[in-house]
Design a protein around this motif. Structure first.
Motif, short mmCIF file in Angstrom:
data_model
loop_
_atom_site.label_atom_id
_atom_site.label_comp_id
_atom_site.label_asym_id
_atom_site.label_seq_id
_atom_site.Cartn_x
_atom_site.Cartn_y
_atom_site.Cartn_z
N LEU A 11 -2.56 -14.55 -0.97
CA LEU A 11 -3.35 -13.42 -0.50
C LEU A 11 -2.48 -12.25 -0.07
CD1 LEU A 11 -6.07 -15.20 1.65
CD2 LEU A 11 -6.15 -14.60 -0.76
N SER A 12 -1.17 -12.44 -0.05
CA SER A 12 -0.28 -11.38 0.38
C SER A 12 -0.11 -10.34 -0.71
CB SER A 12 1.11 -11.95 0.73
OG SER A 12 1.01 -12.90 1.77
N PRO A 13 -0.04 -9.04 -0.32
CA PRO A 13 0.27 -8.02 -1.32
C PRO A 13 1.59 -8.33 -2.00
CG PRO A 13 -0.44 -7.02 0.74
CD PRO A 13 -0.25 -8.49 1.01
N ARG A 14 1.72 -7.91 -3.27
CA ARG A 14 2.94 -8.19 -4.02
C ARG A 14 4.14 -7.48 -3.41
NH1 ARG A 14 2.42 -12.70 -7.04
NH2 ARG A 14 0.78 -12.54 -8.60
N ASN A 15 3.90 -6.32 -2.82
CA ASN A 15 4.99 -5.59 -2.19
C ASN A 15 4.48 -4.92 -0.93
OD1 ASN A 15 3.43 -3.49 -3.11
ND2 ASN A 15 4.85 -2.86 -4.72
N ARG A 16 5.39 -4.35 -0.20
CA ARG A 16 5.05 -3.60 1.00
C ARG A 16 5.46 -2.15 0.76
NH1 ARG A 16 1.50 -6.39 4.08
NH2 ARG A 16 2.13 -8.57 4.24
N PRO A 17 4.61 -1.38 0.12
CA PRO A 17 5.02 -0.04 -0.32
C PRO A 17 5.33 0.87 0.86
CG PRO A 17 2.64 -0.32 -0.51
CD PRO A 17 3.21 -1.67 -0.19
N SER A 18 6.41 1.60 0.71
CA SER A 18 6.80 2.56 1.73
C SER A 18 6.55 3.98 1.28
CB SER A 18 8.29 2.37 2.08
OG SER A 18 9.09 2.49 0.92
N GLN A 19 6.53 4.23 -0.01
CA GLN A 19 6.31 5.57 -0.51
C GLN A 19 4.83 5.94 -0.38
OE1 GLN A 19 7.84 5.78 -4.49
NE2 GLN A 19 9.98 5.72 -3.83
N GLN A 20 4.57 7.20 -0.10
CA GLN A 20 3.20 7.66 0.09
C GLN A 20 2.34 7.36 -1.12
OE1 GLN A 20 2.00 8.76 2.87
NE2 GLN A 20 -0.07 9.13 2.07
N ARG A 21 2.88 7.53 -2.31
CA ARG A 21 2.10 7.30 -3.53
C ARG A 21 1.65 5.85 -3.62
NH1 ARG A 21 4.12 8.63 -9.73
NH2 ARG A 21 2.20 7.98 -10.78
N SER A 22 2.52 4.92 -3.27
CA SER A 22 2.16 3.50 -3.31
C SER A 22 1.11 3.17 -2.27
CB SER A 22 3.40 2.64 -3.09
OG SER A 22 4.33 2.79 -4.15
N LEU A 23 1.24 3.76 -1.08
CA LEU A 23 0.23 3.54 -0.05
C LEU A 23 -1.13 4.07 -0.48
CD1 LEU A 23 2.37 4.55 3.07
CD2 LEU A 23 1.56 2.24 2.52
N GLU A 24 -1.12 5.23 -1.11
CA GLU A 24 -2.37 5.82 -1.58
C GLU A 24 -2.99 4.96 -2.68
OE1 GLU A 24 -1.24 9.73 -2.75
OE2 GLU A 24 -1.22 10.51 -0.68
N ARG A 25 -2.16 4.36 -3.55
CA ARG A 25 -2.68 3.50 -4.61
C ARG A 25 -3.33 2.26 -4.02
NH1 ARG A 25 -4.18 4.70 -9.36
NH2 ARG A 25 -2.16 5.30 -10.22
N ARG A 26 -2.70 1.66 -3.02
CA ARG A 26 -3.30 0.49 -2.37
C ARG A 26 -4.64 0.85 -1.77
NH1 ARG A 26 0.22 -2.62 1.80
NH2 ARG A 26 -1.59 -3.98 1.66
N GLN A 27 -4.71 2.00 -1.09
CA GLN A 27 -5.96 2.43 -0.49
C GLN A 27 -7.02 2.67 -1.56
OE1 GLN A 27 -6.53 2.44 2.74
NE2 GLN A 27 -8.67 3.12 2.47
N GLN A 28 -6.61 3.24 -2.68
CA GLN A 28 -7.55 3.48 -3.78
C GLN A 28 -8.11 2.17 -4.32
OE1 GLN A 28 -5.82 5.17 -7.32
NE2 GLN A 28 -7.78 5.94 -8.08
N ILE A 29 -7.26 1.17 -4.45
CA ILE A 29 -7.70 -0.13 -4.93
C ILE A 29 -8.70 -0.74 -3.96
CG2 ILE A 29 -6.95 -2.51 -5.38
CD1 ILE A 29 -4.29 -1.30 -6.42
N MET A 30 -8.42 -0.64 -2.66
CA MET A 30 -9.33 -1.19 -1.66
C MET A 30 -10.68 -0.46 -1.68
SD MET A 30 -6.69 -1.75 1.54
CE MET A 30 -8.01 -2.02 2.73
N GLU A 31 -10.65 0.86 -1.74
CA GLU A 31 -11.90 1.63 -1.74
C GLU A 31 -12.71 1.36 -3.00
OE1 GLU A 31 -10.70 5.65 -1.21
OE2 GLU A 31 -10.22 5.41 0.93
N THR A 32 -12.04 1.24 -4.13
CA THR A 32 -12.74 0.95 -5.38
C THR A 32 -13.37 -0.43 -5.33
OG1 THR A 32 -11.23 2.36 -6.64
CG2 THR A 32 -12.46 0.70 -7.88
N THR A 33 -12.65 -1.40 -4.78
CA THR A 33 -13.18 -2.75 -4.66
C THR A 33 -14.41 -2.76 -3.76
OG1 THR A 33 -10.97 -3.70 -4.95
CG2 THR A 33 -12.65 -5.12 -3.97
N ALA A 34 -14.35 -2.04 -2.65
CA ALA A 34 -15.50 -1.97 -1.74
C ALA A 34 -16.71 -1.37 -2.45
CB ALA A 34 -15.15 -1.14 -0.51
#
Length: 213
Positions: A11-34
């Motif tokens: 259940l752990s994310p594959r990585n722990r993104p530090s760059q803003q773009r990666s953080l935004e992509r994770r958020q996009q995936i979560m919002e799309t899933t919701a």
């Protein structure tokens, strides 16, 4: 709130993104899933569907989350964090000097904000209860609400008995959780009436025991 115990590796994310773009992509995936949870539900949700809606390949999605349960876990943690923030707000109030009616009005209104802010909440809640890997988040949610409400009820002199405070907190949890899930899914007019009914039920419950105390 105490941070949830680290999830299993699956259940752990594959990585722990530090760059803003990666953080935004994770958020996009979560919002799309919701959003997809609202449309198709948990059973029909797949990583292929999520990836297509986000506009990325499944391989890219797996770079962030190994499976759909991992995305749901992240959504569940975010929801618990928002619930924790709401309960911290309520706990900070001067409840000793609030009327019971004012407390119920304000507390239920604050909690309904949390429910309305989370898209796909009903299937998410169902998944947290039904999927073994996610169930600890359901337990943490219940414990969080009951612990805070029992402490609030004691401050408001609803009861002085710890066992009774715990029981009343459990009733509050079950009643508010069930009806708030209804409130956020109803059209405007029925939703307002159901919310008013919930406030009446909670007020009646607490007033009965406060009077006896």
């Amino acid at each position: 709130m105490t941070e949830p115990r680290p999830p299993q590796k699956s259940l752990s994310p594959r990585n722990r993104p530090s760059q803003q773009r990666s953080l935004e992509r994770r958020q996009q995936i979560m919002e799309t899933t919701a959003s997809l949870l609202d449309k198709v539900g948990f059973d029909e949700l797949t990583t292929i569907l999520v990836a297509r809606e986000v506009g990325i390949s499944v391989g890219t999605l797996y770079h962030y989350y190994p499976n759909k349960q991992a995305i749901l876990y992240a959504l569940g943690v975010a929801w618990l964090d928002e619930m924790d923030s709401a309960l911290r707000d309520i706990t900070s109030w001067d409840v000793e000097n609030l009327s019971l009616k004012a407390f119920v009005e304000r507390a239920v209104d604050r909690l309904v904000e949390v429910y309305r802010n989370q898209r796909g909440l009903l299937p998410l809640v169902q998944a947290l209860w039904a999927v073994p890997e996610l169930r600890k988040l359901d337990v943490e949610h219940d414990t969080l609400v009951m612990t805070n409400m029992a402490a609030l009820f004691q401050r408001m002199e609803i009861s002085s008995d710890k066992g009774e405070l715990g029981r009343l907190a459990k009733v509050f949890l079950e009643l508010s959780h069930a009806l708030l899930l209804v409130v956020v899914r109803q059209p405007a007019a029925p939703s307002r009436q159901s919310l008013a009914d919930l406030k009446f039920l909670i007020y009646s419950l607490l007033n009965k025991h406060r009077s006896a105390f």
